[in-house]
Design a protein around this motif. Structure first.
Motif, PDB file in Angstrom:
ATOM      1  N   ARG A 112       0.969  -1.175   0.003  1.00  0.00           N
ATOM      2  CA  ARG A 112       0.041   0.003  -0.032  1.00  0.00           C
ATOM      3  C   ARG A 112       0.720   1.175   0.044  1.00  0.00           C
ATOM      4  O   ARG A 112       2.084   1.376   0.476  1.00  0.00           O
ATOM      5  N   PRO A 113       0.384   2.566  -0.514  1.00  0.00           N
ATOM      6  CA  PRO A 113       1.068   3.565  -0.551  1.00  0.00           C
ATOM      7  C   PRO A 113       1.427   4.046   0.849  1.00  0.00           C
ATOM      8  O   PRO A 113       0.675   4.016   1.573  1.00  0.00           O
ATOM      9  N   GLY A 114       2.742   4.555   1.134  1.00  0.00           N
ATOM     10  CA  GLY A 114       2.995   5.065   2.353  1.00  0.00           C
ATOM     11  C   GLY A 114       3.214   4.172   3.358  1.00  0.00           C
ATOM     12  O   GLY A 114       3.549   4.428   4.236  1.00  0.00           O
ATOM     13  N   PHE A 115       3.324   2.781   2.818  1.00  0.00           N
ATOM     14  CA  PHE A 115       3.835   1.772   3.784  1.00  0.00           C
ATOM     15  C   PHE A 115       4.948   2.046   4.552  1.00  0.00           C
ATOM     16  O   PHE A 115       5.980   2.250   3.697  1.00  0.00           O
ATOM     17  N   ALA A 116       4.891   1.830   5.740  1.00  0.00           N
ATOM     18  CA  ALA A 116       6.249   1.951   6.435  1.00  0.00           C
ATOM     19  C   ALA A 116       6.346   0.994   7.723  1.00  0.00           C
ATOM     20  O   ALA A 116       5.382   0.985   8.402  1.00  0.00           O
ATOM     21  N   LEU A 117       7.517   0.433   8.054  1.00  0.00           N
ATOM     22  CA  LEU A 117       7.399  -0.306   9.364  1.00  0.00           C
ATOM     23  C   LEU A 117       8.703   0.162  10.087  1.00  0.00           C
ATOM     24  O   LEU A 117       9.781   0.308   9.490  1.00  0.00           O
ATOM     25  N   VAL A 118       8.602   0.109  11.394  1.00  0.00           N
ATOM     26  CA  VAL A 118       9.778   0.261  12.388  1.00  0.00           C
ATOM     27  C   VAL A 118       9.874  -0.878  13.271  1.00  0.00           C
ATOM     28  O   VAL A 118       8.733  -1.369  13.910  1.00  0.00           O
ATOM     29  N   ALA A 119      11.051  -1.729  13.424  1.00  0.00           N
ATOM     30  CA  ALA A 119      11.241  -2.900  14.077  1.00  0.00           C
ATOM     31  C   ALA A 119      12.111  -2.415  15.131  1.00  0.00           C
ATOM     32  O   ALA A 119      13.138  -1.588  15.054  1.00  0.00           O
ATOM     33  N   ALA A 120      11.945  -3.028  16.154  1.00  0.00           N
ATOM     34  CA  ALA A 120      12.663  -2.954  17.628  1.00  0.00           C
ATOM     35  C   ALA A 120      13.374  -4.330  17.838  1.00  0.00           C
ATOM     36  O   ALA A 120      12.530  -5.387  17.668  1.00  0.00           O
ATOM     37  N   ARG A 121      14.574  -4.157  17.917  1.00  0.00           N
ATOM     38  CA  ARG A 121      15.383  -5.328  17.953  1.00  0.00           C
ATOM     39  C   ARG A 121      16.310  -5.239  19.220  1.00  0.00           C
ATOM     40  O   ARG A 121      16.854  -4.230  19.585  1.00  0.00           O
ATOM     41  N   THR A 155      -0.629   4.899   4.366  1.00  0.00           N
ATOM     42  CA  THR A 155      -1.350   6.230   3.960  1.00  0.00           C
ATOM     43  C   THR A 155      -2.643   6.070   3.304  1.00  0.00           C
ATOM     44  O   THR A 155      -2.926   5.276   2.450  1.00  0.00           O
ATOM     45  N   LEU A 156      -3.900   6.504   3.864  1.00  0.00           N
ATOM     46  CA  LEU A 156      -5.075   6.422   3.183  1.00  0.00           C
ATOM     47  C   LEU A 156      -5.236   6.973   1.972  1.00  0.00           C
ATOM     48  O   LEU A 156      -4.562   8.016   1.697  1.00  0.00           O
ATOM     49  N   PRO A 157      -5.778   6.227   0.942  1.00  0.00           N
ATOM     50  CA  PRO A 157      -5.773   6.937  -0.516  1.00  0.00           C
ATOM     51  C   PRO A 157      -6.720   8.087  -0.471  1.00  0.00           C
ATOM     52  O   PRO A 157      -7.429   8.109   0.328  1.00  0.00           O
ATOM     53  N   ALA A 158      -6.789   8.765  -1.688  1.00  0.00           N
ATOM     54  CA  ALA A 158      -7.751   9.849  -1.827  1.00  0.00           C
ATOM     55  C   ALA A 158      -8.970   9.237  -2.243  1.00  0.00           C
ATOM     56  O   ALA A 158      -9.211   8.372  -2.624  1.00  0.00           O
ATOM     57  N   GLY A 159      -9.965  10.423  -1.835  1.00  0.00           N
ATOM     58  CA  GLY A 159     -11.260  10.167  -2.004  1.00  0.00           C
ATOM     59  C   GLY A 159     -11.992   9.252  -0.927  1.00  0.00           C
ATOM     60  O   GLY A 159     -11.590   9.314   0.196  1.00  0.00           O
ATOM     61  N   ASP A 160     -13.273   8.420  -1.241  1.00  0.00           N
ATOM     62  CA  ASP A 160     -13.806   7.813  -0.343  1.00  0.00           C
ATOM     63  C   ASP A 160     -13.021   6.501  -0.053  1.00  0.00           C
ATOM     64  O   ASP A 160     -12.801   5.668  -0.759  1.00  0.00           O
ATOM     65  N   ARG A 162     -12.431  13.888   4.315  1.00  0.00           N
ATOM     66  CA  ARG A 162     -11.867  14.297   3.245  1.00  0.00           C
ATOM     67  C   ARG A 162     -10.579  13.351   3.218  1.00  0.00           C
ATOM     68  O   ARG A 162      -9.590  13.799   4.100  1.00  0.00           O
ATOM     69  N   GLU A 163     -10.319  12.623   2.168  1.00  0.00           N
ATOM     70  CA  GLU A 163      -8.920  12.109   2.097  1.00  0.00           C
ATOM     71  C   GLU A 163      -8.227  12.321   0.809  1.00  0.00           C
ATOM     72  O   GLU A 163      -8.827  12.501  -0.263  1.00  0.00           O
ATOM     73  N   THR A 164      -7.028  13.028   0.960  1.00  0.00           N
ATOM     74  CA  THR A 164      -6.220  13.409  -0.162  1.00  0.00           C
ATOM     75  C   THR A 164      -5.261  12.554  -0.855  1.00  0.00           C
ATOM     76  O   THR A 164      -4.556  12.741  -1.794  1.00  0.00           O
ATOM     77  N   GLY A 165      -4.992  11.375  -0.064  1.00  0.00           N
ATOM     78  CA  GLY A 165      -3.838  10.524  -0.433  1.00  0.00           C
ATOM     79  C   GLY A 165      -2.601  11.052   0.237  1.00  0.00           C
ATOM     80  O   GLY A 165      -1.650  10.313   0.013  1.00  0.00           O
ATOM     81  N   ALA A 166      -2.587  12.171   0.857  1.00  0.00           N
ATOM     82  CA  ALA A 166      -1.330  12.394   1.512  1.00  0.00           C
ATOM     83  C   ALA A 166      -2.110  12.946   2.964  1.00  0.00           C
ATOM     84  O   ALA A 166      -1.123  13.578   3.880  1.00  0.00           O
ATOM     85  N   ARG A 167      -3.101  13.012   3.612  1.00  0.00           N
ATOM     86  CA  ARG A 167      -3.492  13.441   4.770  1.00  0.00           C
ATOM     87  C   ARG A 167      -3.583  12.589   5.725  1.00  0.00           C
ATOM     88  O   ARG A 167      -3.097  12.997   7.019  1.00  0.00           O
ATOM     89  N   ASP A 201       4.753  12.681   6.879  1.00  0.00           N
ATOM     90  CA  ASP A 201       4.550  13.748   6.483  1.00  0.00           C
ATOM     91  C   ASP A 201       3.184  14.267   6.676  1.00  0.00           C
ATOM     92  O   ASP A 201       2.550  15.212   6.173  1.00  0.00           O
ATOM     93  N   GLU A 202       2.247  13.140   6.687  1.00  0.00           N
ATOM     94  CA  GLU A 202       0.674  13.433   6.768  1.00  0.00           C
ATOM     95  C   GLU A 202       0.564  14.186   7.974  1.00  0.00           C
ATOM     96  O   GLU A 202       1.238  14.570   8.936  1.00  0.00           O
ATOM     97  N   GLU A 203      -0.916  14.859   7.788  1.00  0.00           N
ATOM     98  CA  GLU A 203      -1.429  15.717   8.778  1.00  0.00           C
ATOM     99  C   GLU A 203      -1.927  15.066  10.252  1.00  0.00           C
ATOM    100  O   GLU A 203      -1.853  15.833  11.112  1.00  0.00           O
ATOM    101  N   ARG A 204      -2.347  13.785   9.883  1.00  0.00           N
ATOM    102  CA  ARG A 204      -2.677  13.059  11.038  1.00  0.00           C
ATOM    103  C   ARG A 204      -2.451  11.477  10.915  1.00  0.00           C
ATOM    104  O   ARG A 204      -2.531  11.188   9.733  1.00  0.00           O
ATOM    105  N   ALA A 205      -2.743  10.846  12.069  1.00  0.00           N
ATOM    106  CA  ALA A 205      -2.681   9.524  12.085  1.00  0.00           C
ATOM    107  C   ALA A 205      -4.037   8.862  12.523  1.00  0.00           C
ATOM    108  O   ALA A 205      -4.897   9.610  13.296  1.00  0.00           O
TER     109      ALA A 205
END
Length: 184
Positions: free
Chosen positions: A53-62, A75-80, A97-102, A133-137
């Motif tokens: 998925r777009p914006g996928f990221a993982l942080v691992a603790a070892r 990241t949630l995609p733009a639109g509905d 409202r989702e922009t694909g970067a929000r 870099d998104e506005e919210r999680a």
């Protein structure tokens, strides 16, 4: 075992796919279930769908090379989006409202039981969200999940409840939102 013994590393979806067996093992030990049990199998299925998925990221603790916890999302995609579908009370159209970067979905945050209560989860949370870099999680939990007070203490606010889908672990989920960036 202290938080000082833990190293954090960031991974993209392709790298996360290569860690899938370790992720499943850590997930099982976070919940005290066997690696082959239904709950772990459901996690594997969810994780495999999210790596691309777009914006996928993982942080691992070892600790000494052993995976003791992880957090990942996308990241949630733009639109509905399905994410906000049926949320009650219904928020404003602007909120939805989702922009694909929000909005970044914190999909999983898991720590092996032996490491729980040692600030590993908080370190993973802050490392993942501090890099966004998104506005919210946003995140979803079961209605009576023990983690809800922890999320609230980290600054998350409950925005409503959505119905679960057929086959989901819960019949409903509470949705939380956190404004970004997080302060460390």
């Amino acid at each position: 075992m202290t938080i000082n013994d833990v190293s954090l590393t960031h991974h993209d979806g392709a790298e996360a796919a290569g860690l899938l067996e370790e992720l499943c093992d850590t997930y099982a030990y976070a919940y005290g279930v066997g690696p082959g049990e239904q709950k772990t199998a459901a996690f594997r299925h969810r994780a495999e769908k999210q790596f691309g998925r777009p914006g996928f990221a993982l942080v691992a603790a070892r600790d000494g090379g052993r995976l003791v916890g992880f957090v990942f999302g996308y990241t949630l995609p733009a639109g509905d989006t399905h994410w906000w579908g049926g949320v009650q009370p219904e928020p404003s159209a602007e909120f939805l409202r989702e922009t694909g970067a929000r909005t970044w979905v914190l999909s999983e945050i898991e720590v092996r039981q032996a490491w729980q209560g040692k600030r590993v989860g908080r370190a993973l949370h802050d490392a993942a969200l501090g890099a966004r870099d998104e506005e919210r999680a946003t995140l979803a939990t079961g209605p009576d999940a023990a983690a809800q007070p922890v999320y609230e203490s980290w600054g998350w606010r409950r925005v409503g409840r959505i119905p679960g889908d057929e086959g989901d672990y819960y019949s409903a989920y509470d949705l939380f939102v956190l404004e970004l960036p997080v302060s460390r």
